[in-house]
Each structure stands twice: as C-alpha cells, then as structure tokens.
Design a protein around this motif. Structure first.
Motif, PDB file in Angstrom:
ATOM      1  N   ALA A 257     -11.110   3.884 -13.289  1.00 30.18           N
ATOM      2  CA  ALA A 257     -10.816   2.725 -12.441  1.00 30.18           C
ATOM      3  C   ALA A 257     -11.774   2.671 -11.263  1.00 30.18           C
ATOM      4  O   ALA A 257     -12.225   1.583 -10.859  1.00 30.18           O
ATOM      5  N   ALA A 258     -12.117   3.825 -10.694  1.00 29.94           N
ATOM      6  CA  ALA A 258     -13.051   3.862  -9.568  1.00 29.94           C
ATOM      7  C   ALA A 258     -14.436   3.364  -9.991  1.00 29.94           C
ATOM      8  O   ALA A 258     -15.115   2.671  -9.226  1.00 29.94           O
ATOM      9  N   ILE A 259     -14.853   3.723 -11.208  1.00 30.63           N
ATOM     10  CA  ILE A 259     -16.147   3.240 -11.699  1.00 30.63           C
ATOM     11  C   ILE A 259     -16.146   1.717 -11.777  1.00 30.63           C
ATOM     12  O   ILE A 259     -17.108   1.055 -11.352  1.00 30.63           O
ATOM     13  N   ILE A 260     -15.077   1.150 -12.325  1.00 25.17           N
ATOM     14  CA  ILE A 260     -14.982  -0.315 -12.413  1.00 25.17           C
ATOM     15  C   ILE A 260     -15.070  -0.933 -11.030  1.00 25.17           C
ATOM     16  O   ILE A 260     -15.834  -1.885 -10.794  1.00 25.17           O
ATOM     17  N   GLN A 261     -14.298  -0.394 -10.092  1.00 24.75           N
ATOM     18  CA  GLN A 261     -14.250  -0.984  -8.756  1.00 24.75           C
ATOM     19  C   GLN A 261     -15.570  -0.827  -8.011  1.00 24.75           C
ATOM     20  O   GLN A 261     -15.951  -1.713  -7.233  1.00 24.75           O
ATOM     21  N   LEU A 262     -16.271   0.266  -8.229  1.00 26.70           N
ATOM     22  CA  LEU A 262     -17.593   0.425  -7.611  1.00 26.70           C
ATOM     23  C   LEU A 262     -18.607  -0.529  -8.238  1.00 26.70           C
ATOM     24  O   LEU A 262     -19.420  -1.139  -7.544  1.00 26.70           O
ATOM     25  N   LEU A 263     -18.563  -0.677  -9.551  1.00 28.32           N
ATOM     26  CA  LEU A 263     -19.501  -1.596 -10.211  1.00 28.32           C
ATOM     27  C   LEU A 263     -19.290  -3.036  -9.741  1.00 28.32           C
ATOM     28  O   LEU A 263     -20.255  -3.809  -9.627  1.00 28.32           O
ATOM     29  N   LEU A 264     -18.043  -3.391  -9.458  1.00 30.85           N
ATOM     30  CA  LEU A 264     -17.741  -4.768  -9.067  1.00 30.85           C
ATOM     31  C   LEU A 264     -17.738  -4.966  -7.547  1.00 30.85           C
ATOM     32  O   LEU A 264     -17.496  -6.080  -7.077  1.00 30.85           O
ATOM     33  N   GLY A 265     -17.996  -3.897  -6.791  1.00 28.47           N
ATOM     34  CA  GLY A 265     -18.041  -4.027  -5.334  1.00 28.47           C
ATOM     35  C   GLY A 265     -16.675  -4.205  -4.708  1.00 28.47           C
ATOM     36  O   GLY A 265     -16.544  -4.914  -3.697  1.00 28.47           O
ATOM     37  N   ASN A 266     -15.669  -3.547  -5.256  1.00 25.40           N
ATOM     38  CA  ASN A 266     -14.298  -3.741  -4.788  1.00 25.40           C
ATOM     39  C   ASN A 266     -13.748  -2.560  -3.983  1.00 25.40           C
ATOM     40  O   ASN A 266     -12.543  -2.462  -3.782  1.00 25.40           O
ATOM     41  N   ILE A 267     -14.604  -1.671  -3.511  1.00 24.41           N
ATOM     42  CA  ILE A 267     -14.164  -0.543  -2.692  1.00 24.41           C
ATOM     43  C   ILE A 267     -14.654  -0.751  -1.264  1.00 24.41           C
ATOM     44  O   ILE A 267     -15.804  -1.131  -1.037  1.00 24.41           O
ATOM     45  N   GLY A 268     -13.774  -0.492  -0.290  1.00 22.38           N
ATOM     46  CA  GLY A 268     -14.141  -0.627   1.117  1.00 22.38           C
ATOM     47  C   GLY A 268     -14.091  -2.053   1.620  1.00 22.38           C
ATOM     48  O   GLY A 268     -14.557  -2.346   2.719  1.00 22.38           O
ATOM     49  N   ARG A 269     -13.487  -2.937   0.825  1.00 24.06           N
ATOM     50  CA  ARG A 269     -13.450  -4.355   1.179  1.00 24.06           C
ATOM     51  C   ARG A 269     -12.015  -4.865   1.127  1.00 24.06           C
ATOM     52  O   ARG A 269     -11.211  -4.374   0.315  1.00 24.06           O
ATOM     53  N   PRO A 270     -11.676  -5.835   1.960  1.00 25.83           N
ATOM     54  CA  PRO A 270     -10.297  -6.356   1.963  1.00 25.83           C
ATOM     55  C   PRO A 270      -9.950  -6.991   0.619  1.00 25.83           C
ATOM     56  O   PRO A 270     -10.751  -7.692   0.012  1.00 25.83           O
ATOM     57  N   GLY A 271      -8.745  -6.704   0.157  1.00 32.32           N
ATOM     58  CA  GLY A 271      -8.300  -7.234  -1.128  1.00 32.32           C
ATOM     59  C   GLY A 271      -8.749  -6.421  -2.312  1.00 32.32           C
ATOM     60  O   GLY A 271      -8.432  -6.756  -3.443  1.00 32.32           O
ATOM     61  N   GLY A 272      -9.483  -5.331  -2.058  1.00 36.75           N
ATOM     62  CA  GLY A 272      -9.977  -4.503  -3.152  1.00 36.75           C
ATOM     63  C   GLY A 272      -9.287  -3.158  -3.169  1.00 36.75           C
ATOM     64  O   GLY A 272      -8.145  -3.015  -2.756  1.00 36.75           O
ATOM     65  N   GLY A 273     -10.005  -2.165  -3.674  1.00 38.12           N
ATOM     66  CA  GLY A 273      -9.497  -0.807  -3.644  1.00 38.12           C
ATOM     67  C   GLY A 273      -8.696  -0.419  -4.866  1.00 38.12           C
ATOM     68  O   GLY A 273      -8.527  -1.172  -5.825  1.00 38.12           O
ATOM     69  N   ILE A 274      -8.207   0.816  -4.809  1.00 35.69           N
ATOM     70  CA  ILE A 274      -7.327   1.385  -5.829  1.00 35.69           C
ATOM     71  C   ILE A 274      -6.121   1.926  -5.091  1.00 35.69           C
ATOM     72  O   ILE A 274      -6.239   2.855  -4.301  1.00 35.69           O
ATOM     73  N   LEU A 275      -4.972   1.329  -5.331  1.00 38.95           N
ATOM     74  CA  LEU A 275      -3.765   1.698  -4.603  1.00 38.95           C
ATOM     75  C   LEU A 275      -2.900   2.607  -5.463  1.00 38.95           C
ATOM     76  O   LEU A 275      -2.471   2.214  -6.549  1.00 38.95           O
ATOM     77  N   ALA A 276      -2.666   3.805  -4.975  1.00 36.62           N
ATOM     78  CA  ALA A 276      -1.809   4.763  -5.672  1.00 36.62           C
ATOM     79  C   ALA A 276      -0.392   4.608  -5.139  1.00 36.62           C
ATOM     80  O   ALA A 276      -0.098   5.031  -4.030  1.00 36.62           O
ATOM     81  N   LEU A 277       0.466   3.990  -5.917  1.00 43.57           N
ATOM     82  CA  LEU A 277       1.844   3.789  -5.475  1.00 43.57           C
ATOM     83  C   LEU A 277       2.584   5.122  -5.432  1.00 43.57           C
ATOM     84  O   LEU A 277       2.382   5.983  -6.281  1.00 43.57           O
ATOM     85  N   ARG A 278       3.431   5.271  -4.425  1.00 47.86           N
ATOM     86  CA  ARG A 278       4.175   6.516  -4.251  1.00 47.86           C
ATOM     87  C   ARG A 278       5.656   6.252  -4.509  1.00 47.86           C
ATOM     88  O   ARG A 278       6.227   5.313  -3.962  1.00 47.86           O
ATOM     89  N   GLY A 279       6.263   7.110  -5.313  1.00 49.03           N
ATOM     90  CA  GLY A 279       7.584   6.833  -5.859  1.00 49.03           C
ATOM     91  C   GLY A 279       8.731   6.988  -4.905  1.00 49.03           C
ATOM     92  O   GLY A 279       9.766   6.379  -5.066  1.00 49.03           O
ATOM     93  N   HIS A 280       8.606   7.843  -3.910  1.00 53.08           N
ATOM     94  CA  HIS A 280       9.673   7.959  -2.918  1.00 53.08           C
ATOM     95  C   HIS A 280       9.078   8.502  -1.631  1.00 53.08           C
ATOM     96  O   HIS A 280       7.863   8.701  -1.525  1.00 53.08           O
ATOM     97  N   ALA A 281       9.923   8.752  -0.654  1.00 54.34           N
ATOM     98  CA  ALA A 281       9.488   8.987   0.715  1.00 54.34           C
ATOM     99  C   ALA A 281       8.428  10.081   0.830  1.00 54.34           C
ATOM    100  O   ALA A 281       8.608  11.192   0.374  1.00 54.34           O
TER     101      ALA A 281
END
Length: 867
Positions: free
Chosen positions: A222-246
């Motif tokens: 996923a990081a490779i895809i986001q780097l190729l498309l310029g989606n890291i370090g920019r608003p609305g981009g990134g890779i969000l790791a959801l956390r299941g509890h507190a």
C-alpha cells in the motif's frame, strides 16, 4: 470499518456525502460494503497480489506522479549489481539461507554503499530479525547514492519495481485472488483519477491486514502505491491504520512491546556493550534519528534521576537486554516448556483471543502463578475449572497447580488518562466516577506494586536490586485509595528541562543529562506546563486542521512528512491542496500545520559534507526519519522477508502459489510441535482433508475476546450465539442448514457454530477451481450470558518474522453438518482428521510420501504448481 470502527466510519460517510468514492476490498460483503460505492471480493490472504496488480497498472500505463516520485522517493537510486529478485529466483530474493530460513540483506543495498541496520532495524545474532525503530534501516554516512534522475537505468529502483510487478496483471490477479479483472482495473483507475497534483486518495486498514505471515508487506505494498501516486505527506492522503480499542497506538509508542523502549528506541541486546557502543549502532548519521543520544539519555534520566550520571553511563546497564525472541507466542510456549513460571494478563484474554487458544489454556495450566486484571471473570481467569479441555479430559482441575490472582480493574470512565489512536492523536479522558469496591486503575496497580517491591528490597546490597531501588518512583497520589496522578506521568513523558519546567518538544532534549523525558515523541504534550492533550476547542473556533483539539505526536503535527505537500521549490503542488509551503519573504515554512522538518531550512538547502542529523538532509527530502530523506519504494535494509513485497500463500493454504514456485513466505516463524500441528498446504499430500478457507473478524455488538460484552444483556441479545457465515453454494455442497449447526475442523481443533447461510460471502473462481470461504467471528468463549466455542481454537501459531504477529485471517479447514463431539471424542475426531491427511501422504509401502516432497526456501515451502 463500519463494523469494527463505527465512530470513525462516520467521517467516511461524511466524505461520501460530499462526493468521495468509497471502495471496500474484503472477502465478505459487510456493513462497510453495503455503504461503499464499490465492494471488491478477494480470496483471504491474497492482498499483495491484488495490490501488486494496482502497482503494475500504475507503472505499465505511466500513471505515477513523476515529479513526486523522482524527487521524494528512492526510485532513482541504483541498486547493488549482486541483487537478485523473486523474478530471478522463483520467489526468493538473493541472500536467502535455507538452513536458518533467514535473509542476509547485503546484496539488497544501494550500489557502492553499505546499508547497516540502525534505529529502524538491528539484525541481532539471536536467530531472529530485531526490528526496533519506526521506519526502515540505516545508510552509512558517506557519498550520496548513485542515482539516475531519468529513472531509466536497469538497476534503478523504479525499473526494478516495474520488473518485479510486471507479472501482476489483471488476469493473474483474477487467477490468484478470484477478483474479476474488470474490478481490479476499476479500482486502479479510480485511484489514479483521484491522485496527482490536484487530488489525493487514502488507504484505510484495520489490524486484520497485519495478521498474516506477510502482514508487514501488505502495508508495504500500500505504501508503494501511495508513494507512486504522491499520496503521502499530503492532506487527504496517507495510510491510516485503524485501532480497534483504546490506545493501541499508545501501547506501541510508550510501549508494551518487548523489543522497544519508549519512542521506538531499540531495546539493547545481550551482546551490546556500553552506552557508547549502543549509540554508535543506533544513531543515524542523517535525519532525526541522529539525536538518539538525546532521546535515550533523557529517558534514562527520567527513570533513574540523580543516580544516572555520565560516570555510570546514565544507568544504561540497568536496562534489560534481549537474549532472543521474547514476543507473546514464544513466551507462551515457554510456559508449556516450564521456562516461564509466572504471567501478568492486564486486560488480555488469550484463552479466547490468541491463536490456538487451547494451547494457551494448557500453557497457563503449567504456570506457578497467574495475575489477571479485568472487569469480569474472563476465560483466562477461570480456565482451571471451565476450560473446554476440562470436559475432554486434557486438563484436570485437581492437577492444575497454577495459583490465579483475579484483580478487579477500573474502566476508562473510572480513571484519568490518555488514548492515542489512529492518527497519533493523544486525547485526554477525565475520570467521571470513582471505581467501585476494589476496582483499581492500571496506574494504581503498577505504582503500588512497584512501591511494595521497593519497600521489600529496602536495605538490599545485592547489585541486581539496584535498578529497582534507584528508580524515580515519586508520583503524587490523592484520595482514599492513593490514586497516582496520571497527569504527573504525562508530564514525565513530556520531559523536563534543567530549570525544572516542562520542555516544549524533543528539540529541547540534551545528551548531557540536563533534561529528562519519558518518551521523546510525546515531548511537547505538556508544553508550557499545560496538558495539551486535554484541549477541546470546537472546530468552528479554529482552522480546519484543528490543531487545538488534543495533541498529535510529534510536535502536534497532524500530517507526517508534510514537506511532501509542496514541490521541490517549496510551492504547493496545487492551490487546492496547499498545506505547508515556503515563504521567501519570511524566510521560513508556513501553512496550516507545523512543518515536519526544520522550519527555517530553505528548499534549496544543500548540506555540507560534515553535516549531521537533520542538517545532513537536503531541503527537498520530506522523509526526515529515513537516512536518505526519501520514501522507500524499495527497502535496502530493515525487513526480514525482502526489499519488495511478493505474493506468498498463507501457511495453510489449499491453493498453489501461481506467481512463484515458492509457496509461502520463506522466513515465516513456525512452531511445529505437539498441540500446534499444521495441516498440509497445497502441494503436500493430505491437503484435501482441509479444502476450505476460513477467516476471522469482529462484530460491532461484541468487543475483542468478549469479556466486556458477552456479559451484557443487551449486547448478548443482539448477537446471542457463535455462528459461521457460509454461501448457499457451500451449504448445498456440505449439507448445511440455515440456523442449524456446523462443525469446523482444523489440524488442531474442532468447534461448533450456528450456520448463517448468506450471499454476503460468495464463492470465487481462482486458480481454475472454486474457492469457498467461511467467516467466523472471534468473540465467543465459555463465560458470560452468550457462550460459544472460540474461533481462535482453530488457528495454528505461525508468525510474520518482522513483528511476530499471528496469521489469523486465512486458514484451511473442513466443515461438516451437525454439532461437534463432546468429551474425549472431540480430540479423537481432530486426531482422525490428521491421520487421514497423513495416510493420504503415505507411499505404496506405507512410508510417509512427504519425505520425497521437494522442499525449498523455508518450512513447508515445497515447489507449487505454476501458472
């Protein structure tokens, strides 16, 4: 996300209402799928093939954000000529040792440069790869790497990437994943259309994406895809790791992991020498890991205060040392082997929640003592009297010597503290009510446990007691139960300067012993002697970035690597997506967020040869925690299983690897022993005994291992029984009735579940055959109002070598109608299945035909059928 993270999913729905396209990729059609624009089914355990198909589509059609890729990633870097890819070695990378099932990454390096392990990863002589830091490995300081800005050199990362993913065509993805080629292309085109200068796309994943023997490489793809498309370090981009509890994120930041110190500093190894030797290995010559000495010495001062001096290496020798793999599952196996005598379980329920739960129950029965802290009598506290193994006769209550201490825990509304979750946001919660009776917070428990231990050791002259006796253990307490101040702990994490006041951030930390700091990345959370994490300014009173709602590490930056939101000259890629930019008149960076780098560093800054730390990076390198300041499409060091993701089948897969001869991840950690036997995978005789794929998942109505929900009448009524999801086609094939009972069998266990026949989990065509998948929620156990068999009983213990997490999202099983046997008949049935599989592998003379199976590249890695 709608199922397991419903509060966060609200914002996905807000985005969709404003026109965002929501794509859900999952083996099952879920509540998320129902609300998405597009649901994409795939076979469990094949996500790298699917993501690799997107990478291939981007590169083959020239859709990469070329200016971003050429300037901000390591795409132009030329790789050592000795490197051999999976394309060359049929599923292996160069440097693989079949005896140890480990890689030597020496051939993965940049041309004419040594890449030594650093704060990101230290390769120890412990039989395991020790991965300690936040990101990547270490580039030895010296000349910059050889590059080809045109990205045409055959050994540059960009061209290696193209060759590596070239075989991941839509047609191949369809064969491996069961996903129609048109759906893969639709997803790829949607991502491409919504990325680039004017638009950005985000990936959102849950912890289930990591629960594979190649889980780390899932996120890497996923990081490779986001780097190729310029989606890291920019608003609305990134890779969000959801956390299941507190505060799952907080538990790795501060941390609860065996191989880390707070702030992702590496834990010393037994072979490490003194402080200077540790720092020499852990410190990076460029980037902010260049201040490891500031971070570590400030941490040592926070723990040992005035006792920590320059003369005694700031008590560095007081730190524990790694002697091997001390992660969760090897620790449990150590209980079975009699090497681990006691165990603490604060808010954890391995008797239900861990892979091969039955083995955990047997392991806990072999302890001298067990401390369980929870809000109910969970299965890990009562296993000695009501575990399923009591009924089968595998455990006998009178023979279990374990002394169990069940201590009542306070809930989150009964204590002060902080949560750190998905976006590194540290949010303070205030105690609403006093805990009832003897219920106590974790802070109370550990503080007073430490106090009592120190009192008992007072006066000891034994050197081994000094680390405990010399600890700074002076948190203020209040109230009748003497509750320690959680804010005092937060302030300690923030750090204190030589004037005794809270520092403003990690740039204030020093290596001379004049500052203390409990977690350098949290430094600033108590700046100006104010609990910054407790801020709750309404959104209409601040900017859209909401910098005054709680506090995000580091330095309250809401987007990491936000230098990438501007072009190399410091101008926004587009006015629409402007975030931070260079203000020539003011001579500094400005914008909507704190710049994630030195704010006065000009875009055209060129570091001198003798520059160190952040000054050794140029003004055009956004990825400040990497030694070369770039986003790594290719990882020259720091991962145990290869510099690039490659599709491998799950450890127990009834399907061949159609991409390579190497069937499964060659570096995966296996523990083939009594109680943890594996079913044969494709290509091994007997695999047909377990022909179906199963995956585990969460329900909204229950929480993790069920201890907090199965005893609540309303939730138990909403989801009253353990069930399995099967397709109408599988139900017909195996004679399963909707609402009836089914028994699911693996090489380790058999459980029963109510049958839910549903089109939400449909058959797929993959590899020339039909894939039937079974969905199993994992919340049930023997206690509570709603009771049932534990899905995790079915799972074997096989781990990702990088982070030692279990493969719990893809396994092989059989399913049959009716309830499972009771008593001793249950383990007999499981054993009968194993024997049937073994007989299928016997040669004509009765010998084990598997002895003749070709094995290569790791345990169970027989050469599979090729596409």
């Amino acid at each position: 996300m709608a199922e397991a993270h419903p509060v966060g999913f609200q914002w996905v729905m807000e985005a969709k209402a404003r026109g965002a396209q929501v794509i859900h990729v999952d083996p099952r059609f879920t509540r998320t799928s129902a609300l998405a624009n597009l649901h994409v089914p795939l076979r469990a355990g094949t996500d790298i093939a699917f993501l690799g198909g997107i990478v291939n589509y981007i590169l083959e059609h020239g859709h990469e954000f070329r200016d971003y890729v050429a300037n901000y990633t390591n795409a132009p870097v030329i790789i050592d000529e000795r490197f051999a890819d999976t394309e060359d070695l049929d599923g292996l990378f160069s440097g693989f040792d079949p005896e140890s099932n480990e890689y030597d990454p020496a051939t993965w390096t940049y041309q004419d440069m040594e890449v030594a392990s650093g704060a990101g990863s230290r390769e120890g002589k412990l039989g395991i790869a020790e991965h300690h830091g936040m990101l990547g490995g270490r580039l030895e300081h010296g000349n910059p790497p050889h590059t080809d800005p045109s990205l045409e050199h055959p050994r540059c990362v960009f061209q290696i990437l193209r060759r590596h993913f070239r075989r991941y065509t839509p047609e191949m993805v369809a064969k491996v994943c069961g996903t129609p080629p048109s759906l893969l292309v639709e997803v790829a085109e949607s991502l491409v259309a919504n990325s680039g200068r004017e638009r950005t796309s985000a990936f959102v994943y849950s912890v289930g994406w990591t629960q594979h023997t190649v889980g780390v490489q899932y996120i890497r793809t996923a990081a490779i895809i986001q780097l190729l498309l310029g989606n890291i370090g920019r608003p609305g981009g990134g890779i969000l790791a959801l956390r299941g509890h507190a505060t799952i994120q907080g538990s790795t930041d501060v941390p609860t992991l065996y191989n880390l110190l707070p702030g992702y500093l590496p834990m010393p190894k037994a072979s490490d020498g003194d402080l200077a030797g540790y720092l020499e290995e852990a410190k990076l010559p460029a980037g902010f890991w260049g201040y490891v000495d500031n971070y570590l010495i400030s941490l040592l001062k926070a723990w040992w205060g005035d006792v920590a001096t320059q003369e005694n290496d700031f008590c560095f020798d007081y730190l524990p040392r790694l002697t091997g793999d001390h992660s969760s599952y090897p620790t449990m196996l150590g209980m079975l082997d009699g090497k681990v005598k006691g165990f603490f379980l604060p808010g954890q329920n391995p008797a239900v929640g861990s892979s091969n739960s039955a083995l955990h129950r047997k392991a806990m029965a072999n302890l001298d003592w067990l401390v369980v802290r929870d809000m109910a009598e969970i299965e890990s506290a009562s296993f000695w009297k009501d575990a399923p193994e009591i009924e089968t006769g595998e455990l006998v209550t009178e023979r279990i010597r374990t002394e169990v201490f069940l201590l009542p825990a306070a809930s989150h509304v009964e204590k002060d503290g902080s949560f750190t979750n998905t976006q590194r946001l540290v949010q303070w919660h205030h105690k609403a009510v006093e805990p009832p009776g003897d219920c106590r917070s974790e802070l109370w428990f550990y503080y007073h446990l430490g106090r009592i231990i120190r009192e008992k050791l007072a006066g000891s002259t034994d050197p081994k007691d000094r680390p405990v006796l010399d600890l700074v253990w002076d948190y203020p307490t209040e109230g009748e139960i003497q509750e320690p101040s959680a804010e005092a702990v937060l302030r300690e994490c923030n750090g204190v300067g030589p004037d005794g006041r809270a520092v403003s951030g990690y740039l204030d930390l020093k290596a001379d012993g004049s500052t203390s700091c409990g977690c350098w990345i949290y430094s600033g959370c108590y700046a100006d002697e104010v609990n910054q994490t407790a801020r709750r300014k309404p959104h209409w009173e601040q900017s859209w970035v909401a910098p005054e709602w709680a506090w995000a590490w580091p330095y309250n930056r809401r987007i990491l690597y936000n230098r990438a939101s501007a072009d190399p000259e410091g101008k926004p890629w587009s006015e629409r997506k402007r975030y931070v930019w260079w203000d020539e008149e003011a001579g500094k960076w400005t914008g909507h967020d704190n710049p994630d780098f030195v704010a006065t560093m000009r875009p055209d800054y060129d570091p001198p040869e003798d520059a160190q730390a952040e000054k050794a990076l140029s003004g055009t390198t956004p990825f400040i925690m990497q030694a070369d300041g770039t986003g790594w499409l290719y990882v020259p060091n720091g991962l145990a299983d290869g510099p690039l993701p490659a599709h491998y089948e799950p450890h127990e897969s009834p399907f061949p690897n159609l991409l390579y001869g190497q069937q499964a991840n060659p570096t995966r950690q296996v523990f083939d022993r009594p109680g943890n036997r594996y079913s044969p995978a494709h290509g091994q005789p007997g695999a047909e005994a377990y022909p179906y794929v199963f995956t585990t998942y969460r329900l909204t109505e229950h929480h993790t291992a069920g201890g907090m929900s199965r005893g609540l009448p309303y939730l138990a009524e909403l989801q009253p029984e353990m069930f399995c999801e099967v397709s109408p086609e599988l139900a017909a094939e195996r004679g399963l009735e909707h609402g009836g009972w089914a028994t699911i069998v693996t090489a380790r266990a058999a459980i029963e579940a109510r049958v839910l026949v549903t089109a939400r989990i449909r058959p797929l065509e993959a590899g020339g055959r039909t894939v039937h998948q079974i969905g199993l929620p994992w919340h049930w156990g023997t206690n509570g109002l709603s009771r049932g068999d534990a899905a995790n009983d079915l799972l074997g213990i096989v781990l990702d070598r990088n982070v030692h997490i279990q493969e719990s999202k893809a396994g092989a099983c059989d399913i049959r109608p009716g309830r499972r046997p009771r008593g001793p008949e249950l383990p007999r049935m499981v054993e009968d299945y194993r024997r049937r599989a073994e007989r299928a592998g016997a040669g004509p003379d009765g010998s084990d035909g598997r002895a003749a199976e070709p094995q290569r590249g790791g345990p169970g890695g027989g050469k599979g059928e090729r596409a």
